[in-house]
Design a protein around this motif. Structure first.
Motif, short mmCIF file in Angstrom:
data_model
loop_
_atom_site.label_atom_id
_atom_site.label_comp_id
_atom_site.label_asym_id
_atom_site.label_seq_id
_atom_site.Cartn_x
_atom_site.Cartn_y
_atom_site.Cartn_z
N VAL A 36 1.11 -1.13 0.21
CA VAL A 36 0.41 0.29 -0.11
C VAL A 36 0.65 1.78 0.13
CG1 VAL A 36 -2.04 0.93 1.25
CG2 VAL A 36 -1.31 -1.22 1.36
N ARG A 37 0.78 1.74 -0.71
CA ARG A 37 1.36 3.22 -1.18
C ARG A 37 0.63 4.27 0.13
NH1 ARG A 37 2.44 6.09 -6.65
NH2 ARG A 37 3.16 8.16 -5.71
N VAL A 38 0.73 5.09 0.78
CA VAL A 38 -0.10 6.24 1.45
C VAL A 38 0.50 7.80 1.12
CG1 VAL A 38 -0.81 4.39 3.36
CG2 VAL A 38 1.30 5.22 3.82
N GLY A 39 1.39 8.06 0.74
CA GLY A 39 2.41 8.96 0.09
C GLY A 39 2.64 9.38 1.80
N SER A 40 3.31 10.86 2.19
CA SER A 40 4.48 11.09 3.06
C SER A 40 3.86 11.98 4.43
CB SER A 40 5.29 12.08 2.23
OG SER A 40 4.50 13.23 1.52
N LEU A 49 -6.35 -5.24 14.42
CA LEU A 49 -7.39 -6.18 14.69
C LEU A 49 -6.25 -6.73 15.65
CD1 LEU A 49 -8.82 -7.71 11.75
CD2 LEU A 49 -9.63 -6.28 13.54
N SER A 50 -5.07 -6.43 15.18
CA SER A 50 -4.00 -7.29 16.17
C SER A 50 -2.76 -6.61 16.89
CB SER A 50 -2.61 -7.77 15.36
OG SER A 50 -2.11 -7.05 14.44
N GLY A 51 -3.35 -4.78 16.74
CA GLY A 51 -3.21 -3.88 17.63
C GLY A 51 -1.30 -3.95 17.18
N ARG A 52 -0.97 -4.56 16.00
CA ARG A 52 0.85 -4.44 15.64
C ARG A 52 1.04 -3.02 14.54
NH1 ARG A 52 1.74 -10.03 13.12
NH2 ARG A 52 3.28 -8.99 11.81
N ALA A 53 1.93 -2.73 14.88
CA ALA A 53 2.95 -0.89 14.50
C ALA A 53 3.32 -2.20 13.35
CB ALA A 53 3.50 -0.80 14.54
N VAL A 54 2.84 -1.39 12.14
CA VAL A 54 3.30 -1.11 10.63
C VAL A 54 4.35 -0.76 9.93
CG1 VAL A 54 2.53 -1.83 7.95
CG2 VAL A 54 0.88 -2.22 9.68
N PRO A 55 5.30 -1.57 9.90
CA PRO A 55 6.30 -0.38 8.86
C PRO A 55 6.25 0.13 8.34
CG PRO A 55 7.48 -3.00 9.68
CD PRO A 55 6.17 -3.22 9.56
N ARG A 60 5.51 4.08 1.92
CA ARG A 60 4.71 2.14 1.87
C ARG A 60 4.41 1.26 2.97
NH1 ARG A 60 5.98 1.78 -4.05
NH2 ARG A 60 6.49 3.74 -5.29
N PHE A 61 4.38 0.82 2.83
CA PHE A 61 3.39 -0.61 3.59
C PHE A 61 3.36 -1.52 2.75
CE2 PHE A 61 -0.88 0.89 4.77
CZ PHE A 61 -1.17 0.02 4.78
N ARG A 62 3.60 -2.84 3.26
CA ARG A 62 3.49 -4.33 3.09
C ARG A 62 2.61 -5.16 3.98
NH1 ARG A 62 6.93 -6.82 -1.30
NH2 ARG A 62 7.95 -4.93 -2.41
N TRP A 63 1.77 -5.73 3.52
CA TRP A 63 1.22 -6.68 4.52
C TRP A 63 0.36 -7.54 3.91
CZ3 TRP A 63 0.84 -5.98 9.90
CH2 TRP A 63 0.14 -6.70 10.58
N THR A 64 1.01 -9.22 4.91
CA THR A 64 0.02 -10.73 3.93
C THR A 64 -0.94 -10.76 4.66
OG1 THR A 64 2.24 -11.85 3.94
CG2 THR A 64 0.92 -12.65 4.10
#
Length: 76
Positions: A36-40, A49-55, A60-64
Motif C-alpha cells: 500500500v502506498r500511503v504517501g508522505s 485487529l492485531s494491534g501491531r505497528a506496521v513498518p 509504503r507498507f506491506r502486509w500479508t
C-alpha cells in the motif's frame, strides 16, 4: 476518513471454500501480500485487529493477508 487519518480495510476471500452442509475449507497457501502506498503525509500505520505497528518506508507498507481473513489499518 478519521480525524487523524484514514482506515483501510482489506479482505482476502480467495482460498476459502464454503459448503452448505460441511465446514468451510481454508487453503493457507492462498495468503496474499499487499503493498500500500500511503504517501508522505502518513507518519505511522497500525493494524487494528492485531494491534501491531506496521513498518512504513518511503510512504509504503506491506502486509500479508491470510486466506479468508480481514486486516484493518489505521493510517495516521
Amino acid at each position: 476518513r478519521t480525524e487523524r487519518g484514514w482506515w483501510l480495510w482489506t479482505l482476502k476471500n480467495d482460498g476459502v471454500r464454503k459448503y452448505a452442509n460441511a465446514p468451510q475449507i481454508v487453503d493457507p497457501s492462498q495468503a496474499h501480500e499487499v503493498e500500500v502506498r500511503v504517501g508522505s503525509r502518513v507518519q505511522r500505520v497500525r493494524e487494528l485487529l492485531s494491534g501491531r505497528a506496521v513498518p512504513l518506508a518511503d510512504g509504503r507498507f506491506r502486509w500479508t493477508v491470510p486466506a479468508g481473513q480481514l486486516a484493518v489499518f489505521a493510517c495516521e
